[in-house]
Scaffold this motif. Structure first.
Motif, PDB file in Angstrom:
ATOM      1  N   VAL A   1       0.848  -1.190   0.000  1.00 37.53           N
ATOM      2  CA  VAL A   1       0.000   0.000   0.000  1.00 37.53           C
ATOM      3  C   VAL A   1       0.886   1.243   0.000  1.00 37.53           C
ATOM      4  O   VAL A   1       1.702   1.425   0.908  1.00 37.53           O
TER       5      VAL A   1
ATOM      6  N   ASP B   1      -7.723  -2.215   7.982  1.00 36.54           N
ATOM      7  CA  ASP B   1      -8.445  -3.388   7.458  1.00 36.54           C
ATOM      8  C   ASP B   1      -8.702  -3.280   5.950  1.00 36.54           C
ATOM      9  O   ASP B   1      -9.840  -3.402   5.487  1.00 36.54           O
ATOM     10  N   ASN B   2      -7.636  -3.015   5.187  1.00 42.61           N
ATOM     11  CA  ASN B   2      -7.732  -2.908   3.726  1.00 42.61           C
ATOM     12  C   ASN B   2      -8.645  -1.777   3.267  1.00 42.61           C
ATOM     13  O   ASN B   2      -9.211  -1.827   2.171  1.00 42.61           O
TER      14      ASN B   2
ATOM     15  N   THR C   1      -9.343  -3.849  -1.463  1.00 35.29           N
ATOM     16  CA  THR C   1      -9.472  -5.243  -1.901  1.00 35.29           C
ATOM     17  C   THR C   1     -10.209  -5.365  -3.230  1.00 35.29           C
ATOM     18  O   THR C   1     -10.286  -6.460  -3.797  1.00 35.29           O
TER      19      THR C   1
ATOM     20  N   ASN D   1     -11.809   1.152  -0.793  1.00 30.66           N
ATOM     21  CA  ASN D   1     -11.643  -0.263  -0.446  1.00 30.66           C
ATOM     22  C   ASN D   1     -10.480  -0.821  -1.258  1.00 30.66           C
ATOM     23  O   ASN D   1     -10.529  -0.862  -2.484  1.00 30.66           O
TER      24      ASN D   1
END
Length: 216
Positions: free
Chosen positions: A51, A156-157, A215, A213
């Motif tokens: 990230v 959390d992603n 993911t 998000n």
């Protein structure tokens, strides 16, 4: 006797060849395991992608600028055309549409929240947004410029970004302590449970929020 020797020699030769075949075939399993390992490696990387928070923050700032700039232009045009009452109509109808369009264009969810929200559905801060807004208030009280206050984090992603919104002089026409009768009447019509008044210039009126998000 010679026949016996020939048969024994032939058996030995076949046995030896069989051992060589088995010994040669055994290493064939190694490439298969290697292929499986190579196939598994990208999956592991995909499950935990790197990230670049700094790059995401720049994207978020661009999204905030797009929303803030477009909304400001619409409000200024409405103020010139019909004053603050017309500007409130823009906030009520066009602001959600602008936020939705910018979110789709930037691939991030862009919105505005406040501790004293006007829109009971869209403007109410959730738990983590409330914590950030309170932190902004603490930093402002300590002397930091509200215009510079920003926050970025990955949880959390989920990438989260907030940029403080200081109260400008023009905002006081609809958010200040002394409102015209026409503005008060329009507020009662559009937002009967309005909390977003009583501000002074320089106060923190809320923040832009950007969420992505990671993911997807």
């Amino acid at each position: 006797m010679n026949k016996y020797v020939v048969m024994v020699s032939l058996a030995a030769l076949l046995t030896a060849c069989g051992e060589k075949v088995e010994q040669a075939a055994a290493p064939a399993e190694a490439p298969k395991a290697a292929v499986q390992a190579q196939q598994a490696a990208p999956t592991a990387e995909a499950a935990a992608p790197a990230v670049d928070k700094a790059a995401l923050a720049e994207e978020a700032k661009a999204a905030v600028q797009a929303l803030g700039g477009t909304l400001k232009g619409e409000l200024e045009a409405a103020m010139k055309a019909g004053g603050p009452v017309d500007a409130m109509g823009i906030c009520h109808t066009k602001a959600p549409e602008i936020a939705k369009a910018v979110s789709a264009e930037k691939g991030m969810e862009v919105s505005r929240v406040s501790l004293k929200n006007r829109n009971p559905v869209m403007g109410q801060a959730n738990e983590w947004q409330t914590a950030v807004l309170n932190d902004f208030e603490t930093k402002k009280a300590a002397g930091e410029d509200p215009a510079t206050l920003a926050y970025a984090e990955v949880v959390d992603n989920e990438f989260r970004f907030m940029k403080a919104i200081p109260t400008a002089a023009v905002c006081l026409k609809c958010h200040g302590t002394e409102l015209s009768p026409a503005v008060s009447a329009k507020l009662t019509e559009l937002y009967p449970n309005d909390k977003a008044t009583g501000y002074q210039e320089g106060d923190l009126r809320g923040a832009f929020v950007v969420v992505k998000n990671l993911t997807q």
